[in-house]
Structures are given as C-alpha cells and as structure tokens.
Design a protein around this motif. Structure first.
Motif, mmCIF file in Angstrom:
data_model
loop_
_atom_site.group_PDB
_atom_site.id
_atom_site.type_symbol
_atom_site.label_atom_id
_atom_site.label_comp_id
_atom_site.label_asym_id
_atom_site.label_seq_id
_atom_site.Cartn_x
_atom_site.Cartn_y
_atom_site.Cartn_z
ATOM 1 N N SER A 215 -27.463 37.325 -9.885
ATOM 2 C CA SER A 215 -27.258 36.555 -8.662
ATOM 3 C C SER A 215 -26.841 37.471 -7.510
ATOM 4 C CB SER A 215 -26.186 35.476 -8.885
ATOM 5 O OG SER A 215 -24.950 36.081 -9.282
ATOM 6 N N LYS A 218 -29.777 39.520 -6.203
ATOM 7 C CA LYS A 218 -30.580 38.766 -5.254
ATOM 8 C C LYS A 218 -29.954 38.825 -3.856
ATOM 9 C CE LYS A 218 -32.466 34.170 -4.327
ATOM 10 N NZ LYS A 218 -32.542 32.755 -4.768
ATOM 11 N N SER A 219 -28.641 38.651 -3.805
ATOM 12 C CA SER A 219 -27.936 38.711 -2.518
ATOM 13 C C SER A 219 -28.041 40.108 -1.900
ATOM 14 C CB SER A 219 -26.460 38.343 -2.707
ATOM 15 O OG SER A 219 -26.334 37.023 -3.176
ATOM 16 N N GLU A 222 -31.477 40.559 -0.393
ATOM 17 C CA GLU A 222 -31.587 39.815 0.870
ATOM 18 C C GLU A 222 -30.869 40.553 1.998
ATOM 19 O OE1 GLU A 222 -29.987 36.019 -0.102
ATOM 20 O OE2 GLU A 222 -31.833 35.286 -1.042
#
Length: 270
Positions: A215, A218-219, A222
C-alpha cells in the motif's frame, strides 16, 4: 516542374543534414532517420569522427569544414545564414588558383574533369568581397599554387577569430529562432522525462528492497510521479534553471535524484 540538377539536390541535402546535426549537438534534438535524404551518407562521414558520441564535448569546441567550390557568393551565404541562425562562428578560406595551374593539376587526376568545366568555373567563380558584403568580413584568400602549411598562422588566426566571435542572429530571424527554440524545448522536456522515468524506476526498486508495504509502495509511486509531472511542467514553463557548465541530463539527474531519494527515505524511515 523541371528536374532539379543532381548537384543542386546534393548541396541542399548536405545543408539540411548539417542543420540536423547542429540541432542534435546544440539542442539535443533527435537525429533524423533514413527518410531524411542524404542522411545515411552524411552519417557515415560523422561516425568515424565520433561527432555523435554521447560523451561529445561542448559544441563550441567543434570546427566543421565545408569543402566545396562555392563559386557563387549566394551558395556561401546559405552557410552563413545557418551559422547566424545558431549563433556559430563563420569564416571563409578561399584558395585562389590560376587557370593554367588548375588545368595542369586536372591532367594529373585519375578521373579528370572536362576542361570546359574548369574554364566555365573560372569565369563564374566569385571571390569573397568584404567591402560589398559585410558577412564576408571574416575571409582569407590564399594562392593554392603556393605551398600552404597546415599550421599556417593566417589560417589559425582566421579560425580563432571565427570561434571567438560567433555570428549574432538577425532580428529578422525572430520567427525561425522561436521555431528552433520550441524544438530545443520539446527535446529538453523529452530528455528530462526519460531521465526522470529511469530515476523513479530505480527508486521503486530500492524501496522494494527495503520491504515497504504494498500500500505504501503505491503511495510512493504516486508521489514520485506527481513530482515528475511538476518538474516537467516547470521545465516547459522555463522555471527550471539550467546550469552554465554542465549538460541538461546531468542537471536533471542531480536535482531530481536528490528529491526522489528524499521521498524514498521518508517511507523507509517510517
């Protein structure tokens, strides 16, 4: 329309290929492909001299020699315009040779030129005329029937003067300058995008090696991509300062790498 003579077509192709080379060296523009007339032949001349190597030094250290009759001033003026467009040094070395000497030398060639061609060239050729043409000020006339040393002081001074005094773009070239600037800018953004992608890819690889949660990976991705988008936008808008003594790729690698490392460390140290 009438067929363009082969020699005229060849001259035009050489100038077009030369401009492609200048854009690549000065702006980082992509090189043309085989669809560019004459490019493959031009490329074969460049490669042995390492003109297109990634480690090629500053373009201002490069001296390009165009060896041709250039018997009309208008032919030479085309080269001058190219130098003016890219703020390069320009000079002319005119080798004056008596007709009798030309005819004698021609007889010694393995593939002699028809004598009528030499007579015609002698009648048509236009010597540099600095009094009439300001752009021909940086010219040197030498008798080629005499011995000319490669380290001739006059030739060295001519080249030095040209390199130290690049031609200033004419105000009339504003539209062309804007077009060239746009090409350079687009190429710079493309280079920056490729460099940033490689840095992000390596940063993500390093982060995976630190066992960061999916998770958070993914951050992280981004955040890095958002930073890349902002960086490229600043570059497009001219907000990114370019260093004076290093190339664009090195500048991007340094600044973007620092920011990317800071972001990755933030996730690793959580």
């Amino acid at each position: 329309p009438p067929q363009v003579p082969g020699w005229k077509r060849s001259r035009r192709e050489v100038l077009q290929c030369l401009e492609c080379l200048l854009r690549a060296l000065l702006c980082g523009a992509p090189l043309p492909g085989p669809e560019q007339p004459g490019w493959l032949r031009f490329l074969r001349c460049c490669l042995p001299q390492a003109l297109l190597q990634p480690e090629q030094g500053a373009a201002e250290q490069l001296c390009l020699l165009l060896d041709d009759n250039f018997y009309y001033q208008s032919m030479r003026y085309e080269v001058y315009q190219l130098a003016r467009r890219y703020s390069l040094g320009f000079c002319q070395l005119f080798l004056e040779c008596p007709l009798e000497c030309c005819l004698q030398r021609n007889c010694l060639r393995s593939d002699p030129v028809p004598e009528q061609t030499i007579h015609l060239m002698a009648r048509k050729i236009e010597m540099p005329d600095p009094k009439k043409n300001a752009w021909e000020q940086n010219s040197l006339i030498l008798r080629s029937s005499d011995f000319i040393s490669e380290d001739n002081e006059e030739i060295i001074n001519l080249l030095t003067t040209a390199l130290e005094n690049p031609v200033r773009p004419n105000e009339e070239d504003t539209e062309q300058k804007e077009a060239d600037r746009a090409i350079c800018a687009a190429s710079a953004v493309h280079q920056a995008d490729q460099t940033c992608r490689r840095i992000i890819s390596q940063a993500m690889k390093d982060a995976r090696g630190k066992n960061i949660l999916p998770s958070e990976m993914k951050s992280l991705a981004e955040e890095l991509n958002k930073m890349k988008a902002e960086f490229l936008e600043d570059l497009k808008q001219g907000k990114t300062l370019k260093p004076q003594n290093s190339d664009l790729a090195a500048s991007i690698t340094s600044s973007f790498q620092y920011e990317a490392t800071s972001i990755v460390n933030k996730y690793i140290l959580k």
